[in-house]
Design an enzyme around this catalytic site. Sequence first.
Site, PDB file in Angstrom:
ATOM      1  N   THR A  18      10.640  -5.710   5.568  1.00  0.00           N
ATOM      2  CA  THR A  18      11.273  -6.529   4.530  1.00  0.00           C
ATOM      3  C   THR A  18      12.069  -7.648   5.187  1.00  0.00           C
ATOM      4  O   THR A  18      12.965  -7.398   5.999  1.00  0.00           O
ATOM      5  CB  THR A  18      12.170  -5.662   3.628  1.00  0.00           C
ATOM      6  OG1 THR A  18      11.343  -4.687   3.006  1.00  0.00           O
ATOM      7  CG2 THR A  18      12.867  -6.490   2.559  1.00  0.00           C
ATOM      8  N   HIS A  55      12.455  -9.497  -4.104  1.00  0.00           N
ATOM      9  CA  HIS A  55      13.375  -8.362  -4.066  1.00  0.00           C
ATOM     10  C   HIS A  55      13.947  -8.089  -5.470  1.00  0.00           C
ATOM     11  O   HIS A  55      15.089  -7.672  -5.635  1.00  0.00           O
ATOM     12  CB  HIS A  55      14.513  -8.652  -3.079  1.00  0.00           C
ATOM     13  CG  HIS A  55      15.016  -7.446  -2.346  1.00  0.00           C
ATOM     14  ND1 HIS A  55      14.700  -7.167  -1.044  1.00  0.00           N
ATOM     15  CD2 HIS A  55      15.856  -6.448  -2.720  1.00  0.00           C
ATOM     16  CE1 HIS A  55      15.315  -6.061  -0.659  1.00  0.00           C
ATOM     17  NE2 HIS A  55      16.021  -5.599  -1.661  1.00  0.00           N
ATOM     18  N   SER A 106      12.040   4.032   1.755  1.00  0.00           N
ATOM     19  CA  SER A 106      12.995   2.956   2.048  1.00  0.00           C
ATOM     20  C   SER A 106      13.750   3.227   3.345  1.00  0.00           C
ATOM     21  O   SER A 106      14.094   4.366   3.654  1.00  0.00           O
ATOM     22  CB  SER A 106      14.013   2.837   0.916  1.00  0.00           C
ATOM     23  OG  SER A 106      15.118   2.071   1.321  1.00  0.00           O
ATOM     24  N   LYS A 128       7.147  -8.160   3.704  1.00  0.00           N
ATOM     25  CA  LYS A 128       7.598  -8.152   2.298  1.00  0.00           C
ATOM     26  C   LYS A 128       8.659  -9.225   2.093  1.00  0.00           C
ATOM     27  O   LYS A 128       9.600  -9.327   2.891  1.00  0.00           O
ATOM     28  CB  LYS A 128       8.166  -6.774   1.957  1.00  0.00           C
ATOM     29  CG  LYS A 128       8.725  -6.640   0.543  1.00  0.00           C
ATOM     30  CD  LYS A 128       9.072  -5.183   0.260  1.00  0.00           C
ATOM     31  CE  LYS A 128       9.604  -4.933  -1.130  1.00  0.00           C
ATOM     32  NZ  LYS A 128      11.041  -5.160  -1.239  1.00  0.00           N
ATOM     33  N   TYR A 171      13.931  -2.188   7.771  1.00  0.00           N
ATOM     34  CA  TYR A 171      14.851  -3.308   7.935  1.00  0.00           C
ATOM     35  C   TYR A 171      15.061  -3.455   9.429  1.00  0.00           C
ATOM     36  O   TYR A 171      15.436  -2.488  10.099  1.00  0.00           O
ATOM     37  CB  TYR A 171      16.196  -3.040   7.235  1.00  0.00           C
ATOM     38  CG  TYR A 171      16.162  -3.299   5.748  1.00  0.00           C
ATOM     39  CD1 TYR A 171      15.635  -4.473   5.236  1.00  0.00           C
ATOM     40  CD2 TYR A 171      16.694  -2.376   4.850  1.00  0.00           C
ATOM     41  CE1 TYR A 171      15.617  -4.715   3.866  1.00  0.00           C
ATOM     42  CE2 TYR A 171      16.684  -2.613   3.480  1.00  0.00           C
ATOM     43  CZ  TYR A 171      16.141  -3.791   3.007  1.00  0.00           C
ATOM     44  OH  TYR A 171      16.124  -4.031   1.649  1.00  0.00           O
TER      45      TYR A 171
END
Length: 427
Positions: A177, A318, A127, A294, A151
Amino acid sequence: MSFAIESQTEIYVRGVGGERAVIPFDPRELEAEAGRRLPPAAFAYLAGGAGIEQTMAANRAAFDRWRIVPRMLRDVSQRDPSIELFGRRLLAPILLAPIGVLELAHPEADLAVARAAAAAGVPIVFSNQASIAMETCAAAMDASPRWFQLYWSKSNELVASLVERAERCGCEAIVVTLDTTMLGWRTRDLDHGHLPFLSGLGIAQYTSDPVFARLVDAAMREPATGPRPRVTPAAISALFGMARRHPGSMLSNLRSGRPRAAVRAFVTLYSRPSLTWEDLAFLRERTKLPILLKGILHPEDARRALEYGMDGIVVSNHGGRQVDGAIAALAALPAVVATIGGRIPVLFDSGVRTGADVFKAVALGARAVLIGRPYAFALAVAGTPGVETLLRNLRAEFELTMGLAGCAKAAEIERAMLAAEGDLPCP
Ligand code: FNR
């Protein structure tokens, strides 16, 4: 003997000796057990969703609407649940979804999960909001597959740096994402007034980054603006926590005020709501790794992903944490799969809890699924062994479901093996 039968036999044989598994097998009980062990605000962050959690519930309800219709007499003595994904053969169509701030679940956080993933042979998606830097996790995984989730921040230089680091530590794909340009309205967290990033949790990919370090230098020269917490014991404790977590000695961190500047820089930078399809070219030019998007739910966005040269997509909402009232991810899957028409892999997450769920998602056209909350709960309950056990259980249950449904290979799982609840296809 197959993996599933071996696992099952081992569990029962150990049971004869009075041994029990380290985590409950029922995912609902696993969640409840994590809830009993974790501080309420930590559990709320991991378990909660947006609004009144309608989309979170819809994610599960969508799985309930499909039923598997097992077929008989098809020789399932040899079962192969493996799949191919970007040139790798995976033991099962299962990956670990990126989950931020895992230190809320366990002090070893991402490192504990990376070890479990490597032990179980399941790819992990690091992540962007990890509690432990990707380099540390990668070093604990030998050659086991890992991806990086990005991100897209306001700084393209930071984006490039994170991607470069991911490449250097052996990540095999980048997952961008798209659904978190802003944080959803998460009622449980709002009730607790708890956003972990403000206490310096879940920002380890940033504080270990050389470009971010320069951005923090700049933030330190700027006067702090915006609302500040009242000086209370809780605020002071948060300040000490921040100084302890930040790289360097706690004392020098307290003196310099750098951890607070890092949080300020993070809050200013972490997302770019102005991002558009055209920005993807920046990433495409910087990496040869497959890029997956995503958070795709609309078939038109899936078509655009193809048009903009993306290598895969992840159908996901999510886990219902962003738009309450959004379509269940599983309900969105068939139309996206039809649009993509097999040209790039379609992955899936949001609501996957069991091996049977994996089967259903694959039957609806997902190449593989990402496991989310259940592994955070397994981590909370039993650390690395908990996550490893969860992954083995899911793989075993998937293999058994596949075989019992009459499929010898994952590739044989098809839409026709499902019926809508209460309905059987007419011959
Ligand atoms: C997430 N998810 C997520 N996704 C992502 O791209 N980057 C991230 O840092 C996080 N962080 C995160 C934290 C927590 C606590 C949760 C529960 C989820 C979303 C995650 O990757 C995945 O899409 C969902 O977890 C899937 O839904 P289920 O299976 O958890 O219901």
